[in-house]
Design a protein around this motif. Structure first.
Motif, mmCIF file in Angstrom:
data_model
loop_
_atom_site.group_PDB
_atom_site.id
_atom_site.type_symbol
_atom_site.label_atom_id
_atom_site.label_comp_id
_atom_site.label_asym_id
_atom_site.label_seq_id
_atom_site.Cartn_x
_atom_site.Cartn_y
_atom_site.Cartn_z
ATOM 1 N N ALA A 129 0.923 -1.276 0.029
ATOM 2 C CA ALA A 129 0.053 0.088 0.039
ATOM 3 C C ALA A 129 0.900 1.447 -0.138
ATOM 4 C CB ALA A 129 -1.172 0.180 1.296
ATOM 5 N N MET A 130 1.956 1.160 0.636
ATOM 6 C CA MET A 130 2.868 2.426 1.078
ATOM 7 C C MET A 130 3.572 2.520 -0.439
ATOM 8 S SD MET A 130 3.825 4.544 3.132
ATOM 9 C CE MET A 130 5.297 5.361 3.615
ATOM 10 N N HIS A 131 3.850 1.454 -1.267
ATOM 11 C CA HIS A 131 4.587 1.611 -2.455
ATOM 12 C C HIS A 131 3.884 1.923 -3.619
ATOM 13 C CE1 HIS A 131 7.035 0.574 -5.825
ATOM 14 N NE2 HIS A 131 5.884 -0.081 -6.294
ATOM 15 N N ILE A 132 2.586 1.503 -3.602
ATOM 16 C CA ILE A 132 1.395 1.830 -4.542
ATOM 17 C C ILE A 132 1.114 3.513 -4.247
ATOM 18 C CG2 ILE A 132 -0.903 1.919 -5.263
ATOM 19 C CD1 ILE A 132 -0.744 -1.308 -4.732
ATOM 20 N N TYR A 133 0.759 4.110 -3.222
ATOM 21 C CA TYR A 133 0.489 5.231 -2.730
ATOM 22 C C TYR A 133 1.438 6.339 -3.034
ATOM 23 C CZ TYR A 133 -2.002 9.126 -0.278
ATOM 24 O OH TYR A 133 -2.815 10.065 -0.003
ATOM 25 N N PHE A 134 2.891 5.954 -2.962
ATOM 26 C CA PHE A 134 3.944 6.783 -3.379
ATOM 27 C C PHE A 134 4.758 6.557 -4.520
ATOM 28 C CE2 PHE A 134 3.376 7.421 1.508
ATOM 29 C CZ PHE A 134 2.749 8.832 1.308
ATOM 30 N N LEU A 135 3.990 5.880 -5.668
ATOM 31 C CA LEU A 135 4.601 5.706 -6.804
ATOM 32 C C LEU A 135 5.008 6.774 -7.383
ATOM 33 C CD1 LEU A 135 2.279 3.059 -8.497
ATOM 34 C CD2 LEU A 135 4.822 2.634 -7.812
ATOM 35 N N GLU A 137 5.404 7.840 -10.539
ATOM 36 C CA GLU A 137 4.794 7.799 -11.637
ATOM 37 C C GLU A 137 3.295 7.652 -11.370
ATOM 38 O OE1 GLU A 137 6.294 9.376 -14.128
ATOM 39 O OE2 GLU A 137 8.232 9.410 -13.295
ATOM 40 N N PHE A 138 2.478 8.687 -12.164
ATOM 41 C CA PHE A 138 0.913 8.147 -12.157
ATOM 42 C C PHE A 138 0.705 6.943 -12.526
ATOM 43 C CE2 PHE A 138 -3.274 8.422 -13.717
ATOM 44 C CZ PHE A 138 -3.997 9.078 -13.061
ATOM 45 N N ASP A 139 -0.421 6.158 -11.702
ATOM 46 C CA ASP A 139 -0.733 4.845 -12.106
ATOM 47 C C ASP A 139 -2.169 4.600 -11.632
ATOM 48 O OD1 ASP A 139 -1.355 2.144 -12.475
ATOM 49 O OD2 ASP A 139 0.984 1.760 -12.341
ATOM 50 N N ALA A 140 -3.194 4.923 -12.653
ATOM 51 C CA ALA A 140 -4.417 5.020 -12.420
ATOM 52 C C ALA A 140 -4.982 3.441 -11.926
ATOM 53 C CB ALA A 140 -5.376 5.459 -13.259
ATOM 54 N N ALA A 141 -4.508 2.366 -12.558
ATOM 55 C CA ALA A 141 -4.831 1.081 -12.129
ATOM 56 C C ALA A 141 -4.436 0.670 -10.945
ATOM 57 C CB ALA A 141 -4.246 0.171 -13.177
ATOM 58 N N GLN A 142 -3.281 0.740 -10.566
ATOM 59 C CA GLN A 142 -2.825 0.790 -9.139
ATOM 60 C C GLN A 142 -3.384 1.428 -8.144
ATOM 61 O OE1 GLN A 142 -1.399 -2.179 -9.043
ATOM 62 N NE2 GLN A 142 0.789 -1.694 -8.557
ATOM 63 N N TYR A 143 -3.798 2.802 -8.465
ATOM 64 C CA TYR A 143 -4.512 3.514 -7.587
ATOM 65 C C TYR A 143 -5.817 3.024 -7.284
ATOM 66 C CZ TYR A 143 -0.908 7.139 -8.297
ATOM 67 O OH TYR A 143 0.334 7.755 -8.450
ATOM 68 N N ARG A 157 -6.776 11.943 -7.388
ATOM 69 C CA ARG A 157 -5.618 11.515 -8.335
ATOM 70 C C ARG A 157 -6.197 11.076 -9.787
ATOM 71 N NH1 ARG A 157 -0.830 8.330 -5.160
ATOM 72 N NH2 ARG A 157 -0.750 10.000 -3.149
ATOM 73 N N ILE A 158 -7.107 10.135 -9.506
ATOM 74 C CA ILE A 158 -7.652 9.218 -10.740
ATOM 75 C C ILE A 158 -8.415 10.441 -11.550
ATOM 76 C CG2 ILE A 158 -9.076 7.718 -11.531
ATOM 77 C CD1 ILE A 158 -8.241 5.962 -9.117
ATOM 78 N N GLU A 159 -9.155 11.090 -10.858
ATOM 79 C CA GLU A 159 -10.039 12.197 -11.531
ATOM 80 C C GLU A 159 -9.209 13.360 -12.007
ATOM 81 O OE1 GLU A 159 -12.452 13.603 -8.493
ATOM 82 O OE2 GLU A 159 -13.644 11.740 -8.166
ATOM 83 N N ASN A 160 -8.000 13.761 -11.548
ATOM 84 C CA ASN A 160 -7.282 14.887 -11.962
ATOM 85 C C ASN A 160 -6.181 14.355 -12.831
ATOM 86 O OD1 ASN A 160 -8.727 16.740 -10.350
ATOM 87 N ND2 ASN A 160 -7.352 16.418 -8.552
#
Length: 231
Positions: A179-185, A187-193, A213-216
């Motif tokens: 969760a920490m890794h995904i949240y602070f990727l 580069e933007f990654d909508a699928a992981q978010y 983030r996904i919306e923006n």
């Protein structure tokens, strides 16, 4: 998996009500003391105060659990000015032998009389830089994932310093570390978010942030959180 003892006996319990200045900002991080018992309610721990209710405390962050061995790693990385140990992170629960890879978002955990649910990793902020005397401490925590985690309270009661940490139920496949890794990727990654946002038990503030983030189609600026107001 259910009923698995994760830690035979916790290492320390801490709480504190003092809110004082830390490098020009208010904080309760440096004024917790050892307790033999924590009285845990659904909203807060008795005798425990938060200087910044927007980013600390609330129903999704009633208790902060931090692995004690992480202090040793941060010392080996020369990330601390002077020797600091539990509860210098402001944690309520300290243990040895349990880290972010072994605990999952949504895990139902029982400690003493209290039933808890893991909600999110700790999101590091610039107050850690002030606390440990290193301007990159928050960034090091963000990148290493040695952050600890928060609980919401499902069943209130007392936690004793002699209690075990028991996994009652696991409901997701995303560890606190992931969760920490995904949240602070970086580069933007909508699928992981979206995968993380859909994770049962995740703190509402993290769900909202991921959805924004996904919306923006963009990651928010982290500079203020990591480094504080810049002169």
């Amino acid at each position: 998996m259910a009923g698995q003892v994760l830690v035979e006996q916790i290492s320390g319990l801490y709480h504190g009500e003092a809110i004082v200045a830390l490098g020009g900002v208010t904080s309760g991080i440096n004024h917790k003391s050892a307790a033999s018992t924590l009285q845990v309610g659904t909203q807060a721990v008795a005798g425990d105060a938060q200087a910044d209710p927007k980013h600390h405390g609330g129903v999704d962050r009633v208790l902060h659990h931090f692995p004690r061995e992480h202090y040793g790693q941060y010392r080996r990385w020369d990330m601390m000015t002077g020797f600091k140990d539990a509860p210098a992170m402001g944690e309520n629960i300290s243990t040895v032998g349990l880290d972010e890879t072994q605990v999952h978002i949504g895990d139902i955990i029982k400690i003493g009389e209290v039933e808890l649910q893991v909600t999110q990793p700790r999101s590091p902020c610039f107050k850690l830089n002030l606390q440990f005397g290193h301007q990159e401490f928050a960034l090091a925590m963000q990148q290493s994932g040695r952050c600890g985690w928060f609980y919401r309270v499902l069943t209130p009661g007392n936690i004793s310093a002699k209690d075990s940490v028991v996994l009652v139920k696991r409901i997701t496949d995303i560890s606190v570390a992931e969760a920490m890794h995904i949240y602070f990727l970086p580069e933007f990654d909508a699928a992981q978010y979206q995968r993380l946002a859909d994770c049962e038990g995740l703190a509402r503030s993290w769900v909202n942030s991921l959805q924004r983030r996904i919306e923006n189609q963009a990651i928010e600026d982290w500079q203020m959180r990591l480094y504080g107001p810049q002169k």
